[in-house]
Design an enzyme around this catalytic site. Structure first.
Site, PDB file in Angstrom:
ATOM      1  N   LYS A 168     -10.809  -3.592  -4.207  1.00  0.00           N
ATOM      2  CA  LYS A 168     -11.431  -2.268  -4.324  1.00  0.00           C
ATOM      3  C   LYS A 168     -10.371  -1.218  -4.629  1.00  0.00           C
ATOM      4  O   LYS A 168     -10.604  -0.264  -5.334  1.00  0.00           O
ATOM      5  CB  LYS A 168     -12.126  -1.899  -3.006  1.00  0.00           C
ATOM      6  CG  LYS A 168     -13.463  -2.581  -2.822  1.00  0.00           C
ATOM      7  CD  LYS A 168     -13.913  -2.533  -1.372  1.00  0.00           C
ATOM      8  CE  LYS A 168     -13.665  -3.849  -0.683  1.00  0.00           C
ATOM      9  NZ  LYS A 168     -13.972  -3.935   0.717  1.00  0.00           N
ATOM     10  N   LYS A 178      -4.925  -9.478  -8.403  1.00  0.00           N
ATOM     11  CA  LYS A 178      -5.901  -9.796  -7.359  1.00  0.00           C
ATOM     12  C   LYS A 178      -7.050  -8.789  -7.404  1.00  0.00           C
ATOM     13  O   LYS A 178      -6.806  -7.579  -7.463  1.00  0.00           O
ATOM     14  CB  LYS A 178      -5.204  -9.720  -5.991  1.00  0.00           C
ATOM     15  CG  LYS A 178      -6.119 -10.048  -4.835  1.00  0.00           C
ATOM     16  CD  LYS A 178      -5.675  -9.424  -3.521  1.00  0.00           C
ATOM     17  CE  LYS A 178      -6.892  -8.885  -2.833  1.00  0.00           C
ATOM     18  NZ  LYS A 178      -6.886  -8.319  -1.596  1.00  0.00           N
ATOM     19  N   LYS A 203       0.831  -1.211   0.000  1.00  0.00           N
ATOM     20  CA  LYS A 203       0.000   0.000   0.000  1.00  0.00           C
ATOM     21  C   LYS A 203       0.862   1.256   0.000  1.00  0.00           C
ATOM     22  O   LYS A 203       0.529   2.241  -0.658  1.00  0.00           O
ATOM     23  CB  LYS A 203      -0.939   0.010   1.208  1.00  0.00           C
ATOM     24  CG  LYS A 203      -2.087  -0.983   1.071  1.00  0.00           C
ATOM     25  CD  LYS A 203      -3.013  -0.899   2.264  1.00  0.00           C
ATOM     26  CE  LYS A 203      -4.090  -1.977   2.207  1.00  0.00           C
ATOM     27  NZ  LYS A 203      -4.802  -2.123   3.469  1.00  0.00           N
TER      28      LYS A 203
HETATM   29  P1  ADP Z   1     -10.197  -5.222  -0.882  1.00  0.00           P
HETATM   30  O1  ADP Z   1      -8.845  -5.773  -1.242  1.00  0.00           O
HETATM   31  O2  ADP Z   1     -11.094  -5.179  -2.044  1.00  0.00           O
HETATM   32  O3  ADP Z   1     -10.120  -3.880  -0.159  1.00  0.00           O
HETATM   33  P2  ADP Z   1     -10.760  -6.269   1.694  1.00  0.00           P
HETATM   34  O4  ADP Z   1      -9.331  -5.982   2.045  1.00  0.00           O
HETATM   35  O5  ADP Z   1     -11.807  -5.429   2.329  1.00  0.00           O
HETATM   36  O6  ADP Z   1     -10.863  -6.214   0.118  1.00  0.00           O
HETATM   37  O7  ADP Z   1     -11.037  -7.794   1.965  1.00  0.00           O
HETATM   38  C1  ADP Z   1     -12.089  -8.341   2.715  1.00  0.00           C
HETATM   39  C2  ADP Z   1     -11.971  -9.859   2.714  1.00  0.00           C
HETATM   40  O8  ADP Z   1     -12.121 -10.340   1.374  1.00  0.00           O
HETATM   41  C3  ADP Z   1     -10.630 -10.411   3.211  1.00  0.00           C
HETATM   42  O9  ADP Z   1     -10.849 -11.600   3.958  1.00  0.00           O
HETATM   43  C4  ADP Z   1      -9.879 -10.707   1.962  1.00  0.00           C
HETATM   44  O10 ADP Z   1      -8.931 -11.740   2.118  1.00  0.00           O
HETATM   45  C5  ADP Z   1     -10.992 -11.151   1.021  1.00  0.00           C
HETATM   46  N1  ADP Z   1     -10.643 -10.805  -0.350  1.00  0.00           N
HETATM   47  C6  ADP Z   1     -10.463  -9.570  -0.856  1.00  0.00           C
HETATM   48  N2  ADP Z   1     -10.139  -9.624  -2.161  1.00  0.00           N
HETATM   49  C7  ADP Z   1     -10.087 -10.941  -2.474  1.00  0.00           C
HETATM   50  C8  ADP Z   1      -9.792 -11.662  -3.674  1.00  0.00           C
HETATM   51  N3  ADP Z   1      -9.509 -11.036  -4.807  1.00  0.00           N
HETATM   52  N4  ADP Z   1      -9.834 -13.001  -3.634  1.00  0.00           N
HETATM   53  C9  ADP Z   1     -10.139 -13.659  -2.481  1.00  0.00           C
HETATM   54  N5  ADP Z   1     -10.433 -13.055  -1.329  1.00  0.00           N
HETATM   55  C10 ADP Z   1     -10.401 -11.706  -1.308  1.00  0.00           C
END
Ligand code: ADP
Ligand code: TRP
Length: 324
Positions: free
Chosen positions: A194, A191, A112
């Protein structure tokens, strides 16, 4: 019956990666375990700097949990992280025993801080708040996607160190990875996240969803040419939600040619809408009645608070902040 706990940041509307990697497996677990699920709005503040956006993200994230089938009538709870500010108090205590290099070397922070223009202290101490989220509620199992595993390892290290220094206080949690260990790829093949702007937003209106799927990056092979399903983002996403038969058929279409990426994207759009038909309609219904969601969150916080207060009292006693 272990206690499970997990959180999702309210940094946007939950996407396909959140659903397959976190929400759906957690709801499956909640059917046989006592579960604490929360909307991590304190964590979202590290990136969201707009009041209206934070409020609507929080409502939409809560709506997604309920729309995906979370049943809060059987001992499971859904709450908003910030409704229990005790977690930030615990975070301070944990900050004081967390080694600086552990945070500086965290993958997620390095990633990040390389990408974002606003590298604030909240991003740096993010894993300590996450540790507090987990151990404040005596959680035993934490279902998360692969990207969060290091954070749970850090939680275990911090909790173990605290127990060692100040006496048995915290339950040491375990990570629960989804059986497929999946990382759902985004529309650009990285991956899905958001923060990468590459999501398929299950809860978007159909025209938005269509645009996201049509934007999936592919190579430039023409309609007639045979294609390699294993090297195609559309297929990689399709197979995560398709049945075995549907996947086989799609694979056949790729290998044999005469089937363009446009066709594959159309099939993915149709499958997404039909597969998540019930969740989508429940979600749209719920966000029209935010008061129902607020009530769920209020009830959840009342329950979560009880555990939080008990644990925090023990922490303060063991630290020497109050008379034993
Ligand atoms: P983002 O990366 O979109 O901000 P978050 O960090 O809020 O998502 O993730 C919330 C949950 O969703 C976590 O447990 C994370 O491991 C899972 N998660 C987020 N993106 C993925 C992905 N592309 N594949 C699998 N799990 C994911
Ligand atoms: N950091 C997690 C994520 O981005 C969200 C989160 C915050 C979380 N606190 C948590 C997940 C506690 C599990 C347990 O996905």
């Amino acid at each position: 019956m272990p206690r499970i706990l997990t959180g999702i940041q309210s940094s946007g509307t939950p996407h396909l990666g959140n659903l397959l990697g976190a929400i759906l497996p957690a709801i499956e677990l909640s059917k046989h375990n006592e579960s604490f699920f929360f909307i991590a709005d304190f964590h979202a503040l590290t990136t969201v700097k707009n009041k209206e956006i934070l409020i609507s993200n929080t409502i939409e994230t809560a709506a997604a949990w309920i729309a995906c089938g979370l049943n809060t009538k059987n001992g499971n709870i859904l709450y908003r992280q910030s409704d229990i500010p005790q977690v930030t108090e615990l975070m301070w205590y944990l900050n004081c025993i967390t080694p600086y290099p552990m945070l500086a070397n965290a993958h997620s922070f390095k990633d990040k801080s390389g990408r974002l223009s606003d590298v604030n202290a909240g991003l740096f101490t993010y894993p300590v708040l996450m540790a507090a989220d987990i151990i404040l509620y005596n959680a035993e199992l934490v279902p998360v996607g692969k990207d969060q595993v290091q954070h749970i390892e850090m939680t275990r290290d911090i909790a173990t160190k605290f127990n060692h220094n100040f006496g048995e206080t915290f339950v040491i949690p375990e990570t629960k990875l989804d059986s497929q260990n999946m990382i759902v790829p985004g529309t650009d093949g990285n991956k899905m996240s958001k923060s990468y702007n590459n999501v398929i937003n299950i809860f978007a209106e159909e025209n938005v969803l269509k645009k996201q799927i049509m934007n999936i990056v592919t190579d430039s092979k023409g309609l007639a040419e045979p294609k390699d399903p294993n090297n195609c983002n559309v297929f990689q996403i399709y197979k995560l939600i398709a049945s075995k038969e549907e996947t086989k058929k799609m694979e056949y279409n790729y290998i044999n040619g005469g089937f363009g990426y446009g066709h594959a994207k159309k099939a993915l759009l149709e499958l997404t809408i039909s597969k998540f038909k019930n969740e989508r309609s429940k979600f749209f219904e719920l966000i029209q009645s935010p008061e129902i969601i607020e009530k769920e969150l209020f009830n959840g916080a009342e329950k979560a608070k009880k555990t939080a207060n008990k644990v925090l009292e023990k922490v303060k006693k063991n630290l020497g902040l109050v008379r034993a």
